[in-house]
Design an enzyme around this catalytic site. Structure first.
Site, mmCIF file in Angstrom:
data_model
loop_
_atom_site.group_PDB
_atom_site.id
_atom_site.type_symbol
_atom_site.label_atom_id
_atom_site.label_comp_id
_atom_site.label_asym_id
_atom_site.label_seq_id
_atom_site.Cartn_x
_atom_site.Cartn_y
_atom_site.Cartn_z
ATOM 1 N N SER A 67 4.742 16.041 4.827
ATOM 2 C CA SER A 67 4.318 14.944 5.523
ATOM 3 C C SER A 67 3.944 12.969 4.843
ATOM 4 O O SER A 67 2.710 13.297 3.703
ATOM 5 C CB SER A 67 3.865 15.045 6.063
ATOM 6 O OG SER A 67 4.246 15.690 7.339
ATOM 7 N N GLN A 68 4.290 12.230 5.267
ATOM 8 C CA GLN A 68 3.561 11.015 4.979
ATOM 9 C C GLN A 68 1.538 10.967 4.924
ATOM 10 O O GLN A 68 1.206 11.217 6.292
ATOM 11 C CB GLN A 68 3.929 9.822 5.860
ATOM 12 C CG GLN A 68 3.655 8.192 5.547
ATOM 13 C CD GLN A 68 4.446 7.182 6.335
ATOM 14 O OE1 GLN A 68 5.550 7.599 6.667
ATOM 15 N NE2 GLN A 68 4.108 6.255 6.146
#
Ligand code: SAH
Length: 219
Positions: A67-68
């Site tokens: 994930s970012q």
């Protein structure tokens, strides 16, 4: 697995990333400190180390992504992590989100449906000195043997909040889960007020890979 090395260059890149996340609205000092401390490049193939401190999601194999950083920080902030919290994570992926939670003093139980990713995360996290409890399987059913959990984090997009996860949340506990269609989801925080009562708060919009399983998307 190659040797893990951190240096001033990566530490500087993390400081820059943390400053960027703070300007994007992440305020929890404990969350920012954990992102400053955990080397995100360890979760990347060596050739892509230079991309580890961009605020972007990145492929980790099996069609999945780490994930970012903003998303990791956002979900962690919603959970209000306290030292000693027992946390269930659905979607171990690279193991980075689990490392952030453990860095903040939580005990982490994490489930991943791709065995190859689960094994890779296990090796890396142990090498980094963390002691997560990991398993390979369908996380939409939760992990009844270890329930209840103080906090639950789902890191893949769900069509609905799985009932099993609501049941396995401790009273007073918080769950954070992206809910929507397969393209975009709204982050939802679920607070368990009593055995029979939950409060649901809708937050910002995100785009996660799909949660696939019995109480997720059927693929
Ligand atoms: N938390 C991860 C993000 C990984 S992306 C990280 O920090 O890197 C989401 C992950 O959820 C993917 O690895 C995907 O395989 C996994 N996933 C999807 N459905 C699942 C399910 N029902 N149970 C467990 N894991 C699931």
């Amino acid at each position: 697995m190659p040797m893990l090395t951190d240096d001033y260059k990566y530490k500087g890149a993390r400081t820059k990333l943390v400053t960027e996340l703070a300007t994007k609205g992440i305020q929890d000092a404990g969350v920012l400190k954990a992102l400053q401390l955990v080397p995100r490049h360890y979760f990347f193939p060596k050739t892509f180390y230079s991309h580890a401190y961009e605020d972007k999601a990145f492929p980790i194999g099996e069609g999945q992504t780490i994930s970012q950083p903003y998303t990791v920080a956002y979900q962690t902030q919603v959970l209000h992590i306290e030292k000693g919290d027992k946390v269930l994570e659905i979607g171990t992926g690279s193991g980075y989100q689990a490392a952030i939670l453990m860095q903040m003093g939580a005990t982490v139980y994490s489930i991943e449906r791709h065995q190859a990713l689960s094994l890779k995360a296990a090796t890396l996290l142990h090498k980094m000195g963390y002691k997560p409890v990991l398993k390979h399987g369908d996380g939409t059913k939760g992990w009844p043997q270890f329930a209840p959990f103080d906090k639950i984090i789902v890191t893949a997009g769900a069509p609905v909040v799985p009932q099993a996860l609501i049941e396995q949340l401790a009273i007073g506990g918080i769950m954070v889960i992206p809910v929507g269609n397969e393209q975009k989801q709204r982050m939802v925080s679920v607070i368990k007020k009593s055995a029979s009562q939950i409060e649901t708060i809708e937050l910002d919009q995100f785009a996660f890979v799909p949660l696939i399983g019995e109480q997720g998307w059927q693929h």
